[in-house]
Design a protein around this motif. Structure first.
Motif, short mmCIF file in Angstrom:
data_model
loop_
_atom_site.label_atom_id
_atom_site.label_comp_id
_atom_site.label_asym_id
_atom_site.label_seq_id
_atom_site.Cartn_x
_atom_site.Cartn_y
_atom_site.Cartn_z
N SER A 84 0.83 -1.20 0.00
CA SER A 84 0.00 0.00 0.00
C SER A 84 0.86 1.25 0.00
CB SER A 84 -0.91 0.00 1.24
OG SER A 84 -0.12 0.10 2.41
N GLU A 85 0.21 2.40 -0.32
CA GLU A 85 0.92 3.67 -0.31
C GLU A 85 1.40 4.01 1.10
OE1 GLU A 85 1.88 5.71 -2.69
OE2 GLU A 85 1.19 4.24 -4.15
N GLU A 86 0.60 3.70 2.10
CA GLU A 86 1.00 3.98 3.49
C GLU A 86 2.24 3.18 3.87
OE1 GLU A 86 -0.93 4.00 7.99
OE2 GLU A 86 -2.13 3.35 6.26
N ASP A 87 2.28 1.92 3.43
CA ASP A 87 3.45 1.09 3.72
C ASP A 87 4.69 1.64 3.02
OD1 ASP A 87 1.96 -0.56 5.30
OD2 ASP A 87 1.59 -2.05 3.73
N LYS A 88 4.51 2.13 1.79
CA LYS A 88 5.65 2.69 1.06
C LYS A 88 6.20 3.92 1.75
CE LYS A 88 4.24 0.99 -3.51
NZ LYS A 88 3.80 1.37 -4.88
N ILE A 89 5.30 4.76 2.28
CA ILE A 89 5.75 5.95 3.00
C ILE A 89 6.49 5.56 4.28
CG2 ILE A 89 4.97 8.02 4.20
CD1 ILE A 89 2.63 8.14 2.22
N ASP A 90 5.93 4.60 5.01
CA ASP A 90 6.60 4.13 6.23
C ASP A 90 7.99 3.57 5.91
OD1 ASP A 90 4.54 4.85 7.91
OD2 ASP A 90 3.56 2.89 7.81
N GLN A 91 8.09 2.82 4.80
CA GLN A 91 9.38 2.25 4.43
C GLN A 91 10.37 3.35 4.06
OE1 GLN A 91 9.13 -1.19 1.82
NE2 GLN A 91 11.04 -0.63 0.80
N ALA A 92 9.91 4.38 3.33
CA ALA A 92 10.79 5.50 2.98
C ALA A 92 11.25 6.26 4.21
CB ALA A 92 10.07 6.44 2.01
N ILE A 93 10.35 6.43 5.19
CA ILE A 93 10.72 7.12 6.43
C ILE A 93 11.74 6.30 7.20
CG2 ILE A 93 9.83 7.84 8.68
CD1 ILE A 93 7.24 8.68 7.29
N ASP A 94 11.56 4.99 7.27
CA ASP A 94 12.52 4.13 7.98
C ASP A 94 13.89 4.18 7.31
OD1 ASP A 94 10.62 3.39 9.81
OD2 ASP A 94 10.07 1.54 8.80
N ASP A 95 13.91 4.16 5.96
CA ASP A 95 15.19 4.24 5.25
C ASP A 95 15.90 5.56 5.55
OD1 ASP A 95 14.69 1.78 4.16
OD2 ASP A 95 13.95 2.55 2.24
N MET A 96 15.15 6.67 5.53
CA MET A 96 15.76 7.96 5.81
C MET A 96 16.21 8.05 7.27
SD MET A 96 16.78 10.77 4.59
CE MET A 96 15.95 10.80 2.98
N ARG A 97 15.45 7.45 8.17
CA ARG A 97 15.84 7.48 9.58
C ARG A 97 17.18 6.77 9.78
NH1 ARG A 97 11.31 5.68 11.60
NH2 ARG A 97 10.43 7.71 12.17
N ARG A 98 17.39 5.66 9.05
CA ARG A 98 18.68 4.97 9.15
C ARG A 98 19.80 5.83 8.58
NH1 ARG A 98 15.47 0.24 8.24
NH2 ARG A 98 15.55 0.54 5.98
N ARG A 99 19.55 6.53 7.47
CA ARG A 99 20.59 7.39 6.90
C ARG A 99 20.97 8.52 7.85
NH1 ARG A 99 18.54 9.03 1.03
NH2 ARG A 99 20.39 10.39 1.19
N VAL A 100 19.97 9.12 8.48
CA VAL A 100 20.24 10.21 9.42
C VAL A 100 20.98 9.69 10.64
CG1 VAL A 100 19.16 11.92 10.94
CG2 VAL A 100 18.28 11.58 8.62
N LYS A 101 20.61 8.50 11.08
CA LYS A 101 21.25 7.94 12.27
C LYS A 101 22.72 7.65 12.02
CE LYS A 101 20.42 4.44 15.83
NZ LYS A 101 19.59 3.28 16.22
N ARG A 102 23.07 7.21 10.82
CA ARG A 102 24.47 6.93 10.50
C ARG A 102 25.29 8.19 10.35
NH1 ARG A 102 24.04 2.22 5.87
NH2 ARG A 102 22.87 0.73 7.09
N GLY A 103 24.66 9.28 9.96
CA GLY A 103 25.37 10.54 9.81
C GLY A 103 25.77 10.81 8.37
N PHE A 104 26.06 12.08 8.10
CA PHE A 104 26.45 12.51 6.77
C PHE A 104 27.91 12.95 6.78
CE2 PHE A 104 21.91 13.48 7.27
CZ PHE A 104 21.38 12.70 6.26
N VAL A 105 28.57 12.77 5.64
CA VAL A 105 29.98 13.11 5.50
C VAL A 105 30.15 14.54 5.04
CG1 VAL A 105 32.12 12.54 4.31
CG2 VAL A 105 30.59 10.73 5.06
#
Length: 656
Positions: A336-357
């Motif tokens: 579903s669209e809601e699941d896709k949004i949740d998955q995109a948010i989780d992916d971005m949360r992992r990127r932010v948690k790891r930090g940016f160079v």
């Protein structure tokens, strides 16, 4: 003859000589027994000939470690060099007596001398090697059956990861178990402090993990512990041989040996090599079960990896890499669209948690998040909107930090020294998969111990037992056993049909990631087995493969008129016995020699058999082609210390 007169001097001269000798004797006694004339001052200590070598070595080591550990304090002032050069040019132009090309150029201010920190031990105060803690929370929850191409191990030669490879790549189908544990670094360093380890020798390095395994017997008891040859794609070099020699009062090792130990230490303590030795990668699966990361509550293994990536690269361009991308099965696409949004948010949360160079990387993430917020705005739930706002705020804070100068000088962002990994615990694992080590249908327990680099190797003057300096590798204690892990069967059979006094068994076999099935007749006194050439579902265009359906069981007796009472689910719940019926029963000895019985009527309605039939009809997963991983941007990894290729030069080796 008249007697010669003797004066008082001649009469008492021998007494005077004896008195002078006595005074000299008392002076010598006071000089050599009351105090020692052959002493020197090293630091705050006065040392004699018997301890001067040890004291000098410890003082030099203390200063070297302090200088290597400390960093110059960055100056908050602007770089004065351009202004000084401008003043001097004005001065020389006014004086007009010196050619501008010959004028001296001012040098920038030198950095402050770092504080050497903790005091060294008193001379002669020797230590014993600390106790090495066993791994904690050892478990064997990651297991499966896989087909993979196994590459030969790389034997490390240099800190840059260069090594020798022995053997050829080969394909194998195997059962496997990954045994993982937690290594408490903080607690181990506490034991080092209590044992009196020098501050520069408290950081420790893992060389790998040893496994032992025992099998559960039919009566619930266990066999003896057996050593396991683990799989690791990267292995440390062979430890150099260290022999302590007694020269005078101080034990020493030859300079060549210290060089060998130095090159060994430089190879194993490299951050990326430490990752490979602590957390060896699994072979990339081609078929069968996918590998997955061991899970520990509150521990993100990829965050632990990031510390080593950052320590390996001064600009941190390797941070955020995923070592396990080719191993772990990708999460199925959201429906579903809601699941896709949740998955995109989780992916971005992992990127932010790891930090940016870099700022550009953080701004790109912000742009992606704003685009998602705009496109999905009408359908966003309240929790999703809050999560997006929190992520945007975190990215803005990261951009501000990245734009802030990190060092003095000319006002440009300075580079900081790479930090060493400081996580209080590390996750360590090992793979049991080589050969036919792990057998289908058996139940095992495992235990683990770690191999660590001895920080006092080749340094006997500091040890109470100089022989401990000959140990390049030290072993921790064995862990507690894991919970039982049972390996799934790769062969199973059920009674399938009865035709003219002939009973047939349907045998299911796991072959290269596929479950295939075939029926074979049963005869008393004969094994339950058969073979047939078949087209494997995973290779529909390939040649037909000869499949061996051997179950390891043997038929002992067939009863064609066996009475039994079926069990059915009752309408109100529970179970009920039905009237007696007649069916075929087969008594057999299984692969372990135990007597078993199967009923044809029961096997026909078996839910387990139906599940195997689904597996045999299921289309196999086709491995996804992954693009080659591009090398990380930024400067290459630093070259190793010492001669390339692990050679030996004329100078001293790298520090221990």
């Amino acid at each position: 003859m008249a007697k010669q007169a003797v004066g008082p001097i001649e009469r008492h001269v021998e007494k005077g000589v004896l008195g002078i000798c006595g005074l000299l004797l008392l002076a010598v006694i006071a000089r050599y027994l009351g105090s020692s004339p052959n002493r020197t001052q090293i630091g705050a200590e006065s040392v004699g000939p018997d301890t001067v070598h040890t004291a000098l070595a410890e003082e030099a080591e203390r200063l070297r470690q302090a200088v290597a550990r400390e960093q110059p304090t960055p100056s908050s002032e602007r770089n004065p060099v351009p202004k000084l050069r401008e003043w001097m040019n004005d001065f020389y132009a006014a004086a007009g007596f010196l050619d501008p090309e010959l004028r001296p150029r001012p040098l920038p201010p030198l950095p402050a001398v770092p504080d050497v920190g903790e005091k060294a031990r008193a001379p002669g105060d020797k230590i014993e090697l600390a106790r090495f803690l066993p791994p904690e929370s050892v478990k064997a929850e990651v297991a499966g059956r896989t087909v993979a191409r196994v590459e030969p191990p790389v034997i490390l030669l240099e800190a840059s990861g260069v090594g020798d490879t022995f053997g050829d790549e080969y394909e194998m189908s195997f059962n496997w178990v990954t045994v993982s544990s937690i290594y408490n670094r903080n607690e181990q360093e506490r034991l080092f402090r209590e044992a009196g380890y020098h501050p520069g020798r408290r950081e420790h390095y893992v060389l790998g993990a040893d496994l032992q395994r025992r099998e559960r017997n039919w009566d619930g008891s266990y066999s003896e512990w057996q050593d396991i040859t683990t799989y690791a794609p990267v292995k440390p070099p062979a430890p150099p041989q260290v022999i302590v020699m007694q020269t005078g009062l101080t034990p020493t090792v030859p300079i060549e040996t210290r060089e060998d130990v130095g090159y060994y230490a430089e190879a194993v303590r490299d951050p990326l090599n430490q990752l490979d030795l602590m957390r060896p990668l699994f072979p990339v699966p081609e078929a069968g079960d996918s590998w997955k990361l061991p899970e520990y509550e509150g521990i993100d293994i990829q965050e632990l990896d990031d510390e080593y990536f950052e320590a390996a690269d001064e600009v941190g361009s390797m941070r955020g890499q995923d070592r396990y991308a080719d191993l772990i099965e990708e999460t199925p696409d959201a429906d579903s669209e809601e699941d896709k949004i949740d998955q995109a948010i989780d992916d971005m949360r992992r990127r932010v948690k790891r930090g940016f160079v870099a700022v550009e990387e953080a701004e790109q993430a912000r742009s992606e998040l704003e685009s998602l917020q705009t496109q999905a705005s009408p359908g966003l739930s309240r929790s999703q909107s809050q999560a997006l706002e929190e992520l945007l705020n975190q990215i803005d804070a990261a951009i501000e930090r990245l734009r802030r100068p990190r060092g003095g000088g000319s006002g440009e962002a300075g580079q900081q020294a790479p930090p060493r990994p400081t996580a209080p615990v590390q996750v360590v694992w090992a793979h049991d998969l080589l050969g036919d080590s792990v057998v289908s249908g058996k139940t095992y327990q495992y235990r683990m111990r770690l191999r660590l680099y001895n920080r006092y190797c080749a340094y006997p003057p500091a040890l109470k037992n100089p022989a401990d300096a000959e140990k390049v590798v030290v072993l921790t204690e064995w862990s507690e056993p894991t919970q039982d892990v049972t390996i799934e069967q790769d062969t199973e059979f059920f009674l399938a049909s009865l035709t003219r006094d002939t009973v047939k068994a349907e045998i299911f076999k796991w072959v290269r990631g596929d479950w295939v099935k075939q029926s074979f007749p049963l005869e008393v006194g004969k094994p339950i087995t058969g073979s047939k050439r078949m087209q494997l579902p995973s290779d529909p265009d390939g040649m037909r493969q000869l499949v061996d359906f051997d179950t390891g069981a043997m038929v002992l007796y067939i009863d064609f008129d066996r009475s039994y009472r079926p069990v059915r689910k009752a309408p109100g719940g529970g179970m009920s016995l039905q009237p007696s019926k007649s069916t075929v029963a087969v008594v057999y000895a299984d692969s372990k020699g135990r007597l078993q019985e199967r009923l044809l009527a029961v096997d026909k309605d078996s839910d387990v058999r139906k599940e195997f039939q689904k597996k045999a009809r299921r289309r196999p997963k086709v491995p996804k082609e992954r693009p080659p991983t591009a090398p990380p941007e930024g400067p290459p990894r630093k070259p190793p210390l010492g001669p390339p290729g692990g050679g030996r030069g004329g100078g001293g080796g790298p520090p221990l």
